[in-house]
Structure formats: C-alpha cells, structure tokens
Design a protein around this motif. Structure first.
Motif, PDB file in Angstrom:
ATOM      1  N   GLU A  99       0.847  -1.198   0.000  1.00 36.32           N
ATOM      2  CA  GLU A  99       0.000   0.000   0.000  1.00 36.32           C
ATOM      3  C   GLU A  99       0.882   1.246   0.000  1.00 36.32           C
ATOM      4  O   GLU A  99       1.474   1.620   1.010  1.00 36.32           O
ATOM      5  CB  GLU A  99      -0.910  -0.020   1.234  1.00 36.32           C
ATOM      6  CG  GLU A  99      -1.717   1.245   1.454  1.00 36.32           C
ATOM      7  CD  GLU A  99      -2.545   1.628   0.252  1.00 36.32           C
ATOM      8  OE1 GLU A  99      -2.198   2.640  -0.404  1.00 36.32           O
ATOM      9  OE2 GLU A  99      -3.527   0.907  -0.036  1.00 36.32           O
ATOM     10  N   LYS A 100       0.991   1.863  -1.149  1.00 38.00           N
ATOM     11  CA  LYS A 100       1.900   2.991  -1.333  1.00 38.00           C
ATOM     12  C   LYS A 100       1.573   4.163  -0.400  1.00 38.00           C
ATOM     13  O   LYS A 100       2.460   4.846   0.115  1.00 38.00           O
ATOM     14  CB  LYS A 100       1.806   3.437  -2.793  1.00 38.00           C
ATOM     15  CG  LYS A 100       2.992   4.178  -3.330  1.00 38.00           C
ATOM     16  CD  LYS A 100       2.921   4.198  -4.851  1.00 38.00           C
ATOM     17  CE  LYS A 100       3.965   5.159  -5.416  1.00 38.00           C
ATOM     18  NZ  LYS A 100       3.547   6.553  -5.277  1.00 38.00           N
ATOM     19  N   GLY A 101       0.277   4.396  -0.175  1.00 37.39           N
ATOM     20  CA  GLY A 101      -0.134   5.512   0.656  1.00 37.39           C
ATOM     21  C   GLY A 101       0.339   5.404   2.085  1.00 37.39           C
ATOM     22  O   GLY A 101       0.484   6.422   2.781  1.00 37.39           O
ATOM     23  N   PHE A 102       0.596   4.180   2.557  1.00 37.19           N
ATOM     24  CA  PHE A 102       1.106   3.991   3.910  1.00 37.19           C
ATOM     25  C   PHE A 102       2.508   4.578   4.042  1.00 37.19           C
ATOM     26  O   PHE A 102       2.806   5.331   4.974  1.00 37.19           O
ATOM     27  CB  PHE A 102       1.115   2.496   4.245  1.00 37.19           C
ATOM     28  CG  PHE A 102       1.659   2.181   5.611  1.00 37.19           C
ATOM     29  CD1 PHE A 102       0.850   2.260   6.727  1.00 37.19           C
ATOM     30  CD2 PHE A 102       2.989   1.799   5.777  1.00 37.19           C
ATOM     31  CE1 PHE A 102       1.357   1.969   7.992  1.00 37.19           C
ATOM     32  CE2 PHE A 102       3.503   1.512   7.031  1.00 37.19           C
ATOM     33  CZ  PHE A 102       2.674   1.589   8.143  1.00 37.19           C
ATOM     34  N   TRP A 103       3.362   4.241   3.085  1.00 38.29           N
ATOM     35  CA  TRP A 103       4.748   4.718   3.153  1.00 38.29           C
ATOM     36  C   TRP A 103       4.831   6.216   2.896  1.00 38.29           C
ATOM     37  O   TRP A 103       5.690   6.902   3.474  1.00 38.29           O
ATOM     38  CB  TRP A 103       5.606   3.934   2.158  1.00 38.29           C
ATOM     39  CG  TRP A 103       5.615   2.473   2.453  1.00 38.29           C
ATOM     40  CD1 TRP A 103       5.084   1.466   1.696  1.00 38.29           C
ATOM     41  CD2 TRP A 103       6.159   1.840   3.624  1.00 38.29           C
ATOM     42  NE1 TRP A 103       5.266   0.254   2.317  1.00 38.29           N
ATOM     43  CE2 TRP A 103       5.924   0.451   3.499  1.00 38.29           C
ATOM     44  CE3 TRP A 103       6.826   2.303   4.757  1.00 38.29           C
ATOM     45  CZ2 TRP A 103       6.326  -0.462   4.458  1.00 38.29           C
ATOM     46  CZ3 TRP A 103       7.225   1.400   5.726  1.00 38.29           C
ATOM     47  CH2 TRP A 103       6.976   0.037   5.570  1.00 38.29           C
ATOM     48  N   THR A 104       3.954   6.723   2.046  1.00 37.45           N
ATOM     49  CA  THR A 104       3.933   8.158   1.803  1.00 37.45           C
ATOM     50  C   THR A 104       3.602   8.906   3.087  1.00 37.45           C
ATOM     51  O   THR A 104       4.202   9.946   3.397  1.00 37.45           O
ATOM     52  CB  THR A 104       2.912   8.507   0.709  1.00 37.45           C
ATOM     53  OG1 THR A 104       3.240   7.797  -0.491  1.00 37.45           O
ATOM     54  CG2 THR A 104       2.903   9.994   0.411  1.00 37.45           C
ATOM     55  N   PHE A 105       2.671   8.360   3.865  1.00 41.92           N
ATOM     56  CA  PHE A 105       2.331   9.006   5.140  1.00 41.92           C
ATOM     57  C   PHE A 105       3.507   8.947   6.112  1.00 41.92           C
ATOM     58  O   PHE A 105       3.788   9.927   6.817  1.00 41.92           O
ATOM     59  CB  PHE A 105       1.103   8.361   5.779  1.00 41.92           C
ATOM     60  CG  PHE A 105       0.734   9.014   7.089  1.00 41.92           C
ATOM     61  CD1 PHE A 105       0.002  10.186   7.105  1.00 41.92           C
ATOM     62  CD2 PHE A 105       1.158   8.481   8.297  1.00 41.92           C
ATOM     63  CE1 PHE A 105      -0.309  10.825   8.312  1.00 41.92           C
ATOM     64  CE2 PHE A 105       0.854   9.102   9.509  1.00 41.92           C
ATOM     65  CZ  PHE A 105       0.120  10.281   9.505  1.00 41.92           C
ATOM     66  N   VAL A 106       4.201   7.810   6.171  1.00 40.09           N
ATOM     67  CA  VAL A 106       5.358   7.728   7.066  1.00 40.09           C
ATOM     68  C   VAL A 106       6.392   8.792   6.691  1.00 40.09           C
ATOM     69  O   VAL A 106       6.965   9.457   7.558  1.00 40.09           O
ATOM     70  CB  VAL A 106       5.981   6.317   7.027  1.00 40.09           C
ATOM     71  CG1 VAL A 106       7.256   6.278   7.880  1.00 40.09           C
ATOM     72  CG2 VAL A 106       4.987   5.274   7.538  1.00 40.09           C
ATOM     73  N   ALA A 107       6.608   8.981   5.386  1.00 33.61           N
ATOM     74  CA  ALA A 107       7.610   9.944   4.940  1.00 33.61           C
ATOM     75  C   ALA A 107       7.192  11.388   5.210  1.00 33.61           C
ATOM     76  O   ALA A 107       8.013  12.211   5.625  1.00 33.61           O
ATOM     77  CB  ALA A 107       7.894   9.747   3.454  1.00 33.61           C
ATOM     78  N   LEU A 108       5.920  11.711   4.978  1.00 40.32           N
ATOM     79  CA  LEU A 108       5.455  13.092   5.119  1.00 40.32           C
ATOM     80  C   LEU A 108       4.871  13.396   6.492  1.00 40.32           C
ATOM     81  O   LEU A 108       5.087  14.482   7.041  1.00 40.32           O
ATOM     82  CB  LEU A 108       4.402  13.403   4.050  1.00 40.32           C
ATOM     83  CG  LEU A 108       4.901  13.663   2.637  1.00 40.32           C
ATOM     84  CD1 LEU A 108       3.732  13.723   1.666  1.00 40.32           C
ATOM     85  CD2 LEU A 108       5.710  14.950   2.576  1.00 40.32           C
ATOM     86  N   GLY A 109       4.119  12.452   7.036  1.00 39.82           N
ATOM     87  CA  GLY A 109       3.405  12.706   8.281  1.00 39.82           C
ATOM     88  C   GLY A 109       4.151  12.314   9.533  1.00 39.82           C
ATOM     89  O   GLY A 109       3.843  12.798  10.621  1.00 39.82           O
TER      90      GLY A 109
END
Length: 295
Positions: A99-109
């Motif tokens: 799930e790409k959105g999971f890692w994007t959140f870790v990086a940004l959020g």
C-alpha cells in the motif's frame, strides 16, 4: 533544515499521491521548509484504532534513535541499522506493505526530517541548496525512503534472521539494484547474493552491479527455483508474529530483532546458487576490471 512534524497523531495513516503532492514543495525538497502537519493529517485516511501495530510513537521513536545513533556518520550508514528494526516494529504482511499511501504518510506525516537528513544531496556549484529526489517521499518501493528499507528486510531476511538483510543494506549498490529485480523475490537467490558479498567475491559497487545484472539476465533462461527450491512459507508463524505486535517490546537498539519464526532457506540450495552465480560473475563485464580480474 526540515524539522520533525509539529503535530504527530497517535496512529499511522494513509495518504494518496494526489493528496500528498500538495505538501511536497520545492522548499521541502531543498530542506528549507517543514510539512504543514495539521493540514496533512486532515487529508490523511485514518487506520483502525484496534491494531496495535499502528502506533505512530513506536515508529517515530525508532527513527529518532537512528538519527541520533548515526548523526556523526554518513547518513547511508543508518540503512542497515534501521531496515530490520522498522520491519520488526511494523510487522506488516506483504499485501499491507504494498500500500503505497502507507509509506507516503510515514515519509510526510511521521518523519520528513529523516527523509531530508538521509537523502539531501550536496549543493551543486551553481546552487546554494542540495535537493531530495521527489521519489524519496512518494516513489516506488525501490526508491521511497521507508518502503525500500522494509522490503529489503523482508526479501533478504532468512526466516527470523535479519543478518543477511543487514549485509545487503550495508551496500548501497546492492540495495539500489536488487530491489528493482523480480528475481530477488526468490529467497535462495537473495541469500546467495549476500553470501558472495560476505565471502568477498564481489566487493565494489561496479562488481555488485555486474553481478546483479548477470543474475537477472540468466533468469530469463534458468529457473532458479528449480535449481534451489525455497521451503514453503509458514503462514501461521507470520500470523502469530503479527498478533504479538501489540504486546511486543520496542525493537532492540543494541542487537538485532527477530522476525517471524519461519523455516530458513535450505543451505544446500543457497550454496548451489552461490557456485552458479560465482561462475556468472566470472564471465560478467565489470567496468574497469582488467583481464586479470582486478579493478
């Protein structure tokens, strides 16, 4: 330099590429701006409250310790330390990790400051600022800052043993090239590549790149899973490991954690591939290698 987010929620979340793009500014990529964390979390999709794996503080604490531990070293040194501990902390299935959105959140959020610290390039002569590649926040699993570490730990671990992943992540050329190859999903292949590094058969970045290219090209005609069949994965062991996440202690900082108690790959099968890959490497074109075999 980009700072730790001002607001950190209790739980991890998902954020889509389209939503995330609004927060990846030129200033962030140059390490001059912070992520507007409150606005970003309003846009993010929250995840279930009853899943003990999704506590944000455990991930953030781990990342803080990585930055502290390696603050006086090159940031690349953090990869081999963080990869197994991130994997053990999150305890995801492969489907969840896709799930790409999971890692994007870790990086940004969760840790945009880590992304900048780890991947900010040196300023060029005509530019006062270095820059982080956009795909370190929002890219494929072979590029995105945290996805690449999780997948490296997953693909190179030998059952509960993360040591092969540490070796792989300690070489940037192996980490960068191997994750792009479908053949690395075959565990004996991944472990054989690590063995060749441990034995000094391949040492330099050029040699690693030549080896992985030769192994990948040969996979078009040779079936590595026939030469060295992998043992069947134990789904129950993985489920038990995931179920224990809520009560697990924080991932150890001074020694390696343990992954799920799955059966290890056959040593005999791995050795067959080590011998075969060594032959492939002997015939491979390594830029700068003389006919005598030295660089």
């Amino acid at each position: 330099m980009t700072l730790r987010p001002e607001y950190l929620p209790e739980r991890l979340a998902l954020i889509s590429d389209i939503q995330a793009a609004e927060y990846i500014s030129a200033g962030l990529l140059e390490g001059r701006e912070d992520v507007p964390s409150i606005a970003l979390n309003k846009a993010a999709e929250t995840l279930p409250d009853d899943d003990g794996r999704l506590r944000l503080d455990r991930v953030r604490d781990l990342i803080d310790d990585a930055m502290t531990t390696f603050r006086d070293e090159r940031p690349t040194a953090a990869d081999a330390w963080l990869a197994p501990r991130l994997h053990e902390t999150l305890r995801l299935t492969r489907r969840e990790a896709a799930e790409k959105g999971f890692w994007t959140f870790v990086a940004l959020g969760v840790a945009p400051d880590y992304v900048v610290w780890r991947h900010l390039s040196e300023p060029k002569a005509d530019d006062a600022h270095g820059r982080v590649a956009r795909d370190r926040f929002i890219g494929p699993h072979s590029k995105q800052t945290f996805a690449r570490l999780w997948w490296a730990a997953e693909l190179f671990r030998d059952g509960p043993d993360y040591q092969p992943a540490v070796v792989a992540c300690g070489n940037q050329d192996m980490l960068n090239s191997a994750l792009r190859l479908d053949v690395i999903d075959h565990r004996p292949t991944a472990l054989a590549l690590v063995k060749l590094m441990e034995r000094g058969t391949v040492r330099t970045g050029r040699e690693v790149n030549a080896l992985t290219s030769a192994v990948n090209a040969a996979a078009a005609t040779l079936m590595y899973d026939v030469i060295a069949p992998d043992v069947e994965r134990d789904g129950e062991a993985l489920r038990d490991w995931i179920a224990g996440a809520g009560s697990a202690l924080p991932s150890p900082r001074n020694h390696l954690p343990e992954g799920p108690e799955e059966e290890r790959a056959s040593p005999e099968g791995v050795e067959k591939l080590v011998d075969h890959f060594a032959e492939l490497f002997a015939d491979a074109q390594v830029r700068g290698r003389t006919s005598g075999g030295s660089d």
